[in-house]
Design a protein around this motif. Structure first.
Motif, PDB file in Angstrom:
ATOM      1  N   LEU A  68     103.958  20.123  81.121  1.00 55.94           N
ATOM      2  CA  LEU A  68     102.368  20.261  80.766  1.00 55.94           C
ATOM      3  C   LEU A  68     101.875  21.819  80.402  1.00 55.94           C
ATOM      4  O   LEU A  68     101.059  21.878  79.476  1.00 55.94           O
ATOM      5  CB  LEU A  68     101.758  19.999  82.324  1.00 55.94           C
ATOM      6  CG  LEU A  68     102.040  18.582  82.651  1.00 55.94           C
ATOM      7  CD1 LEU A  68     101.391  18.154  83.919  1.00 55.94           C
ATOM      8  CD2 LEU A  68     101.035  17.602  81.579  1.00 55.94           C
ATOM      9  N   ARG A  69     102.668  22.749  81.213  1.00 54.00           N
ATOM     10  CA  ARG A  69     102.169  24.009  80.811  1.00 54.00           C
ATOM     11  C   ARG A  69     102.751  24.231  79.534  1.00 54.00           C
ATOM     12  O   ARG A  69     101.974  24.865  78.626  1.00 54.00           O
ATOM     13  CB  ARG A  69     103.083  25.022  81.756  1.00 54.00           C
ATOM     14  CG  ARG A  69     102.809  26.444  81.687  1.00 54.00           C
ATOM     15  CD  ARG A  69     103.237  27.270  82.820  1.00 54.00           C
ATOM     16  NE  ARG A  69     104.728  27.145  82.904  1.00 54.00           N
ATOM     17  CZ  ARG A  69     105.471  26.628  83.746  1.00 54.00           C
ATOM     18  NH1 ARG A  69     104.821  25.725  84.619  1.00 54.00           N
ATOM     19  NH2 ARG A  69     106.557  26.498  83.716  1.00 54.00           N
ATOM     20  N   ARG A  71     102.901  22.265  76.954  1.00 50.94           N
ATOM     21  CA  ARG A  71     102.037  21.642  76.011  1.00 50.94           C
ATOM     22  C   ARG A  71     100.692  22.358  75.954  1.00 50.94           C
ATOM     23  O   ARG A  71      99.998  22.313  74.722  1.00 50.94           O
ATOM     24  CB  ARG A  71     101.945  20.159  76.505  1.00 50.94           C
ATOM     25  CG  ARG A  71     100.794  19.277  75.582  1.00 50.94           C
ATOM     26  CD  ARG A  71     100.532  18.081  76.326  1.00 50.94           C
ATOM     27  NE  ARG A  71      99.583  17.067  75.562  1.00 50.94           N
ATOM     28  CZ  ARG A  71      99.268  15.888  75.972  1.00 50.94           C
ATOM     29  NH1 ARG A  71      99.811  15.290  76.909  1.00 50.94           N
ATOM     30  NH2 ARG A  71      98.150  15.228  75.365  1.00 50.94           N
ATOM     31  N   ALA A  72     100.075  22.791  76.886  1.00 45.46           N
ATOM     32  CA  ALA A  72      98.964  23.474  77.116  1.00 45.46           C
ATOM     33  C   ALA A  72      99.042  24.768  76.430  1.00 45.46           C
ATOM     34  O   ALA A  72      97.933  25.359  75.819  1.00 45.46           O
ATOM     35  CB  ALA A  72      98.257  23.651  78.507  1.00 45.46           C
TER      36      ALA A  72
END
Length: 301
Positions: A68-69, A71-72
């Motif tokens: 998630l990190r 991707r962000a």
């Protein structure tokens, strides 16, 4: 001035150029500006490239929070190629992989969402071509993110409390295989990969391992490990032009349609990879090769 790669013309597939990984101390103060904090390195990559090969997933199962990190940190439209677990490719040797595949997909790979690109399975040199084993492995791979999620729900206890099992938009999954044994130089391999729609990786390894031509998959996967010294040497302007020509040809040579090309530089031992990637990206940006568009990769500003 930096250059971010855009799409190739509509008549061709998109050529995405990036690096294999991004966290290398030797890049700091060279490709990465002096003083850039480590947590900003992926964002720096995302500002200059349209893809990167995520290789931490090869060594161990990552966590959903990491995916998630990552991707962000990158802009919309950026794509991560993900290296499949070496536990599956090297330790299990592609045999009896269902539980391990469930753990791999439950570890957070699907959290990348639309940023998830091809999944690469790299085989060790000792792994010889066995059509039955490879056929069973390819048949076990989920073909969509929905199938991957269903498989992930069967993870074992090691993923209890840390599995990513969120519902996701169902999208096709694509795969590439990078064998390193000459035993894979067999027409039966191409027939098998074409049947499953899997790309055969084109790998430049300074002559260490065989270089294969692409299969008829809907994408081409290229890994450039070094022109004359494995992982160490850079690519000359002439060598980059030749690779640009090949990539442009492949992007226009799909079976029934244009196909995307993914290129990753893995010659990172002396920091050549990001500079060579930028140079190749410039060459293919307009889907033509023009000597004036790229400086020699060693001429760095």
């Amino acid at each position: 001035m930096t250059m971010k790669q855009d799409s190739a013309p509509a008549a061709t597939g998109r050529i995405r150029v990036g690096t294999s990984g991004w966290r290398y101390p030797s890049w700091r103060g060279d490709f990465y500006p002096r003083g850039l904090v480590q947590r900003r390195e992926l964002a720096f990559i995302g500002e200059r490239f349209s893809t990167v090969e995520l290789n931490g997933s090869f060594y161990s199962l990552q966590r959903p929070g990491s995916y998630l990190r990552w991707r962000a940190a990158v802009p919309e439209g950026f794509v991560f190629a993900v290296k499949g677990s070496r536990y599956i490719s090297h330790m299990l040797a592609l045999r009896e992989v269902r539980s391990a595949l469930a753990n791999f997909f439950a570890s957070g790979v699907l959290a990348l969402g639309p940023a998830l690109g091809p999944i690469l399975w790299q085989l060790p040199e000792r792994h010889r071509f066995d059509p039955e084993v490879l056929s069973a492995f390819l048949a076990a791979l989920p073909r969509t993110t929905g199938e991957a999620l269903e498989l992930a729900r069967g993870h074992d206890e090691r993923l209890d409390g840390r599995a990513w099992l969120e519902e996701c938009v169902d999208r096709p999954l694509s795969y590439a295989l990078e064998p390193r044994s000459v035993s894979f130089d067999d027409p039966a391999l191409r027939e098998l990969l074409d049947r499953h729609g899997v790309a055969l990786t084109v790998a430049d390894t300074a002559g260490r391992w065989p270089e294969f031509e692409p299969t008829e998959a809907d994408h081409v996967y290229v890994r450039l490990h070094g022109a004359s010294e494995l992982y160490t040497s850079g690519y000359s302007a002439a060598e980059l032009r030749r690779w640009a020509q090949r990539c442009i040809h492949w992007s226009r040579d799909g079976v029934g349609a244009a196909r995307d090309v993914y290129v990753y530089f893995d010659n990172d031992a002396r920091g050549h990879a990001p500079h060579d990637a930028l140079a190749l990206a410039r060459l293919v940006d307009d889907s033509r090769v023009d000597d004036s568009r790229v400086a020699h990769p060693e001429a760095r500003s």
